[in-house]
Every structure is written in structure tokens, then in C-alpha cells.
Scaffold this motif. Structure first.
Motif, PDB file in Angstrom:
ATOM      1  N   PRO A  20       0.802  -1.229   0.000  1.00 10.73           N
ATOM      2  CA  PRO A  20       0.000   0.000   0.000  1.00 10.73           C
ATOM      3  C   PRO A  20       0.833   1.276   0.000  1.00 10.73           C
ATOM      4  O   PRO A  20       0.314   2.349  -0.329  1.00 10.73           O
ATOM      5  CB  PRO A  20      -0.815  -0.119   1.297  1.00 10.73           C
ATOM      6  N   TYR A  21       2.114   1.167   0.341  1.00  4.52           N
ATOM      7  CA  TYR A  21       2.946   2.366   0.493  1.00  4.52           C
ATOM      8  C   TYR A  21       4.036   2.488  -0.564  1.00  4.52           C
ATOM      9  O   TYR A  21       4.717   3.514  -0.624  1.00  4.52           O
ATOM     10  CB  TYR A  21       3.607   2.359   1.884  1.00  4.52           C
ATOM     11  N   ILE A  22       4.204   1.471  -1.393  1.00 10.86           N
ATOM     12  CA  ILE A  22       5.386   1.464  -2.257  1.00 10.86           C
ATOM     13  C   ILE A  22       5.346   2.573  -3.302  1.00 10.86           C
ATOM     14  O   ILE A  22       6.377   3.174  -3.630  1.00 10.86           O
ATOM     15  CB  ILE A  22       5.584   0.077  -2.902  1.00 10.86           C
ATOM     16  N   ALA A  23       4.173   2.911  -3.823  1.00 11.38           N
ATOM     17  CA  ALA A  23       4.101   3.977  -4.834  1.00 11.38           C
ATOM     18  C   ALA A  23       4.527   5.312  -4.237  1.00 11.38           C
ATOM     19  O   ALA A  23       5.265   6.088  -4.878  1.00 11.38           O
ATOM     20  CB  ALA A  23       2.682   4.075  -5.397  1.00 11.38           C
ATOM     21  N   ASP A  24       4.091   5.593  -3.014  1.00 12.22           N
ATOM     22  CA  ASP A  24       4.480   6.841  -2.356  1.00 12.22           C
ATOM     23  C   ASP A  24       5.973   6.868  -2.066  1.00 12.22           C
ATOM     24  O   ASP A  24       6.630   7.911  -2.189  1.00 12.22           O
ATOM     25  CB  ASP A  24       3.704   7.014  -1.052  1.00 12.22           C
ATOM     26  N   VAL A  25       6.523   5.714  -1.689  1.00 10.75           N
ATOM     27  CA  VAL A  25       7.949   5.641  -1.399  1.00 10.75           C
ATOM     28  C   VAL A  25       8.770   5.870  -2.666  1.00 10.75           C
ATOM     29  O   VAL A  25       9.748   6.634  -2.662  1.00 10.75           O
ATOM     30  CB  VAL A  25       8.294   4.278  -0.761  1.00 10.75           C
ATOM     31  N   VAL A  26       8.374   5.230  -3.759  1.00  7.51           N
ATOM     32  CA  VAL A  26       9.078   5.419  -5.023  1.00  7.51           C
ATOM     33  C   VAL A  26       9.036   6.885  -5.451  1.00  7.51           C
ATOM     34  O   VAL A  26      10.044   7.458  -5.879  1.00  7.51           O
ATOM     35  CB  VAL A  26       8.474   4.507  -6.112  1.00  7.51           C
ATOM     36  N   GLU A  27       7.874   7.504  -5.313  1.00 10.08           N
ATOM     37  CA  GLU A  27       7.737   8.907  -5.698  1.00 10.08           C
ATOM     38  C   GLU A  27       8.639   9.808  -4.857  1.00 10.08           C
ATOM     39  O   GLU A  27       9.298  10.709  -5.387  1.00 10.08           O
ATOM     40  CB  GLU A  27       6.276   9.337  -5.546  1.00 10.08           C
ATOM     41  N   ARG A  28       8.676   9.554  -3.550  1.00 14.74           N
ATOM     42  CA  ARG A  28       9.501  10.377  -2.662  1.00 14.74           C
ATOM     43  C   ARG A  28      10.987  10.194  -2.957  1.00 14.74           C
ATOM     44  O   ARG A  28      11.753  11.167  -2.988  1.00 14.74           O
ATOM     45  CB  ARG A  28       9.180  10.011  -1.209  1.00 14.74           C
ATOM     46  N   LEU A  29      11.413   8.961  -3.178  1.00 12.87           N
ATOM     47  CA  LEU A  29      12.818   8.707  -3.480  1.00 12.87           C
ATOM     48  C   LEU A  29      13.223   9.323  -4.815  1.00 12.87           C
ATOM     49  O   LEU A  29      14.310   9.900  -4.948  1.00 12.87           O
ATOM     50  CB  LEU A  29      13.081   7.199  -3.502  1.00 12.87           C
ATOM     51  N   ALA A  30      12.349   9.206  -5.805  1.00 13.95           N
ATOM     52  CA  ALA A  30      12.640   9.781  -7.118  1.00 13.95           C
ATOM     53  C   ALA A  30      12.745  11.296  -7.041  1.00 13.95           C
ATOM     54  O   ALA A  30      13.633  11.907  -7.662  1.00 13.95           O
ATOM     55  CB  ALA A  30      11.569   9.371  -8.116  1.00 13.95           C
ATOM     56  N   ALA A  31      11.866  11.917  -6.272  1.00 15.01           N
ATOM     57  CA  ALA A  31      11.897  13.374  -6.122  1.00 15.01           C
ATOM     58  C   ALA A  31      13.185  13.840  -5.457  1.00 15.01           C
ATOM     59  O   ALA A  31      13.658  14.951  -5.694  1.00 15.01           O
ATOM     60  CB  ALA A  31      10.682  13.837  -5.318  1.00 15.01           C
ATOM     61  N   ALA A  32      13.760  12.957  -4.626  1.00 14.11           N
ATOM     62  CA  ALA A  32      15.015  13.284  -3.943  1.00 14.11           C
ATOM     63  C   ALA A  32      16.239  12.979  -4.794  1.00 14.11           C
ATOM     64  O   ALA A  32      17.379  13.193  -4.354  1.00 14.11           O
ATOM     65  CB  ALA A  32      15.092  12.519  -2.627  1.00 14.11           C
ATOM     66  N   GLY A  33      16.026  12.464  -5.989  1.00 15.59           N
ATOM     67  CA  GLY A  33      17.143  12.189  -6.886  1.00 15.59           C
ATOM     68  C   GLY A  33      17.842  10.865  -6.652  1.00 15.59           C
ATOM     69  O   GLY A  33      18.946  10.644  -7.172  1.00 15.59           O
ATOM     70  N   LYS A  34      17.202   9.967  -5.906  1.00  7.73           N
ATOM     71  CA  LYS A  34      17.810   8.657  -5.672  1.00  7.73           C
ATOM     72  C   LYS A  34      17.543   7.729  -6.858  1.00  7.73           C
ATOM     73  O   LYS A  34      16.456   7.752  -7.446  1.00  7.73           O
ATOM     74  CB  LYS A  34      17.239   8.006  -4.408  1.00  7.73           C
ATOM     75  N   GLU A  35      18.508   6.915  -7.199  1.00  6.68           N
ATOM     76  CA  GLU A  35      18.289   5.867  -8.178  1.00  6.68           C
ATOM     77  C   GLU A  35      17.564   4.720  -7.484  1.00  6.68           C
ATOM     78  O   GLU A  35      18.018   4.221  -6.453  1.00  6.68           O
ATOM     79  CB  GLU A  35      19.604   5.368  -8.766  1.00  6.68           C
ATOM     80  N   ILE A  36      16.445   4.282  -8.039  1.00  3.96           N
ATOM     81  CA  ILE A  36      15.603   3.274  -7.401  1.00  3.96           C
ATOM     82  C   ILE A  36      15.782   1.937  -8.094  1.00  3.96           C
ATOM     83  O   ILE A  36      15.718   1.846  -9.328  1.00  3.96           O
ATOM     84  CB  ILE A  36      14.120   3.702  -7.448  1.00  3.96           C
ATOM     85  N   VAL A  37      16.004   0.914  -7.293  1.00  4.75           N
ATOM     86  CA  VAL A  37      16.101  -0.465  -7.782  1.00  4.75           C
ATOM     87  C   VAL A  37      15.057  -1.282  -7.038  1.00  4.75           C
ATOM     88  O   VAL A  37      14.931  -1.179  -5.818  1.00  4.75           O
ATOM     89  CB  VAL A  37      17.504  -1.053  -7.544  1.00  4.75           C
ATOM     90  N   LEU A  38      14.305  -2.097  -7.759  1.00  4.92           N
ATOM     91  CA  LEU A  38      13.272  -2.926  -7.141  1.00  4.92           C
ATOM     92  C   LEU A  38      13.805  -4.337  -6.921  1.00  4.92           C
ATOM     93  O   LEU A  38      14.333  -4.961  -7.841  1.00  4.92           O
ATOM     94  CB  LEU A  38      12.023  -2.967  -8.023  1.00  4.92           C
TER      95      LEU A  38
END
Length: 310
Positions: A53-71
Motif C-alpha cells: 500500500p505504500y510502495i508507490a508513495d515511497v518510489v515517488e519520494r525517493l525519485a523526487a530526492a534524486g535517488k536511483e531506485i532499484v526494485l
């Protein structure tokens, strides 16, 4: 010259309730000096109920902070619904995916991806094969000694190499759940008792010596791997990424220690002392890198080991 170095935050391996998991990554996004963040369930598919339920919000927050996201993908796939979850994750995302089990490699063939530390990459030939299939980063298993890391990283330069620099080391994973069994439950009716220990359940021998830590179906070390004095040698060998595995402590402060260490703002001794204050009551170890038992602590100055229990 040493290769340029960066920090990766690995996936949370423990069962944290959804809001705690979300807030942890929100703080990582806002405050942690890490360039890459691996998120997603690795240990047990039943835990997805808490985080999805929270993963979309987490991805959005990390992306906004400029982090490279790996699933991350599951480390053990035993059910059709787990296979379908891995397929759906890989097909639906444009982010890099980290393979935690060989079952994901066929789906990732020809597509850029990451090899996680739970896949056994023990020689340069394996690393070359994985690179030819699309691996962009290989996080080497935490049990490798320095000689093996040097041989692998020095032979194949098509990928970035990463080592497990901080955290309780993943040692094994099983289709059965010893964590649930220890509390009188079976895996199919576990009642999520692993959530009662957000940093894992310590296991002791019959004579009450600390030995291992249970984390659901996973077994991790009692000690916490802490590579500090070894970082310059690892960088010279060709390692460019250093993984911090989340523990139930202030991981922003842990990331700050490693960022200071990589930037030569502090010495290894200060880094070890600071980590000892942040993550108290857990012995530090670096034995595997020195071709010793993993629980050993090899001191920098005298190159001797003070043994810690697993």
C-alpha cells in the motif's frame, strides 16, 4: 587510482509494519547520503501485504530526492503466486530490478539489471556470464575474502561491483519458517510473528552463547559486518559501490559515517567507534573479508582478531 565510490541502501530484510517502513524510506529520501536505494520484499512474499500500500508513495519520494531506485525480487520462489509476482514486477517497471534468486534471471535476460548479494557469484567467469546477459551491477556475496573479490573485480570490468559493507549478513534462506516454529506456529499460519523482532530473533546455543539471528525464513548473522579499514583496498581492487543493509537503528547516521569515510573526512577507527554508538549491543565483524570466520573482528593495527560470537 581508486574508482569513484558511492553508497547503496539495500532492501529492508525484516518485517516492519507499513507506516514504519514508509517513514523509514521517506527519511532516507530526505536525509541519507546514498545514491541508490533498493526497495521491495526479498525474504517472504506474505510480507507484501504490509508494504504494497505504500510502495508507490515511497518510489515517488525517493525519485523526487534524486535517488536511483532499484526494485528487489524474492530470494526464494516456491509458489505460482510468487512466480507471478516476480513476472509482474519485472514487466511493469522501468526501474532497474535486482535479482535475488536465479528464477528472475531468465526474465531479466537482455535487460539491464542488478545482481543481489544472495546470488552466488564466486568467480570471474560467473561475473562475465551475468554481465553478458545484462547485469549492470553485481553485489558480491558477503562471505567472499579479499582475494576472491580482487580476482573477480579485476577480471571483468563491464559492470560495477558492490560489496556488503554494513549490516547483519544474510547466510541462508529456507522454504520452512524457523522463526514461526520457535513461537509455536507453522509457516502457513505464522501470524506474522517475525514482526515482533524488527531486527531479527537471536538464537543461542545450549550453553547460552549468541549464535545466529532468525528473520522469518531467513537466517542472518548475529554480528554486523562493518567494513571500514578495508574500503581503500576494495576501491583499489575495482569495487565502486558499498551496500548498507538496513537494521533497526539510525540508518541516516550510518550512511553519514560511510559518506565521511569514503570522502576521507574521518579515519577508519572513528568510523568504527561511531557505528558502535549508533548500533549498540551488536558485535561488529569483518572476518569473511580476511579469510576468517565471519564473526571475527580483525583489528587494523595489529592485524589480529578478537573473536565475537555469531
Amino acid at each position: 587510482m581508486p574508482t569513484a565510490a558511492s553508497l547503496t541502501l539495500g532492501p529492508v530484510l525484516y518485517l516492519w509494519d507499513g507506516p514504519k517502513w514508509r517513514d523509514f524510506y521517506f527519511r532516507i529520501a530526505d536525509e541519507a547520503d546514498v545514491s541508490r536505494v533498493v526497495i521491495g520484499e526479498t525474504v517472504c512474499s506474505k510480507r507484501l501485504h504490509f508494504t504494497e500500500p505504500y510502495i508507490a508513495d515511497v518510489v515517488e519520494r525517493l525519485a523526487a530526492a534524486g535517488k536511483e531506485i532499484v526494485l528487489s525480487t524474492l530470494a526464494m520462489v516456491t509458489l505460482e503466486r510468487e512466480s507471478q509476482h516476480v513476472r509482474n514486477l519485472i514487466e511493469a517497471t522501468t526501474n532497474l530490478v535486482e535479482a535475488s534468486d536465479l528464477s528472475a534471471l531468465g526474465l531479466l535476460n537482455g535487460r539491464e539489471h542488478v545482481i543481489g548479494p544472495l546470488i552466488n557469484v564466486y568467480n570471474a567467469a560467473t561475473a562475465r556470464l551475468l554481465a553478458s546477459r545484462g547485469a549492470r551491477t553485481i553485489c558480491l556475496p558477503p562471505e567472499l575474502p579479499m582475494a576472491s573479490i580482487s580476482a573477480i573485480a579485476g577480471d571483468a570490468h563491464e559492470v560495477d561491483y558492490e560489496v556488503f559493507a554494513f549490516g547483519r549478513m544474510p547466510l541462508a534462506i529456507s522454504a520452512r519458517c524457523a522463526h514461526a516454529r520457535s513461537k509455536g506456529h507453522i509457516k502457513d499460519n505464522c501470524q506474522f510473528v517475525c514482526g515482533e523482532e524488527p531486527d531479527g530473533l537471536p538464537v543461542r546455543t545450549l550453553d547460552r552463547q549468541s549464535f545466529l539471528v532468525l528473520n522469518g525464513v531467513q537466517t542472518v548473522s548475529h554480528t554486523c559486518q562493518m567494513l571500514a579499514a578495508e574500503l581503500p583496498s576494495l576501491r583499489e581492487a575495482g569495487v565502486s559501490r558499498f551496500r548498507l543493509s538496513p537494521q533497526d537503528c539510525d540508518m541516516v547516521a550510518i550512511a553519514e559515517v560511510f559518506a565521511d569515510l569514503l570522502a576521507d573526512r574521518i579515519a577508519a577507527e572513528e568510523a568504527v567507534a561511531r557505528v558502535g554508538l549508533i548500533y549498540q549491543e551488536v558485535p561488529l565483524s569483518n572476518g569473511f573479508l580476511h579469510a576468517r570466520e565471519g564473526a571475527a573482528w580483525v583489528a587494523r593495527a595489529r592485524n589480529t582478531a578478537a573473536h565475537a560470537t555469531l
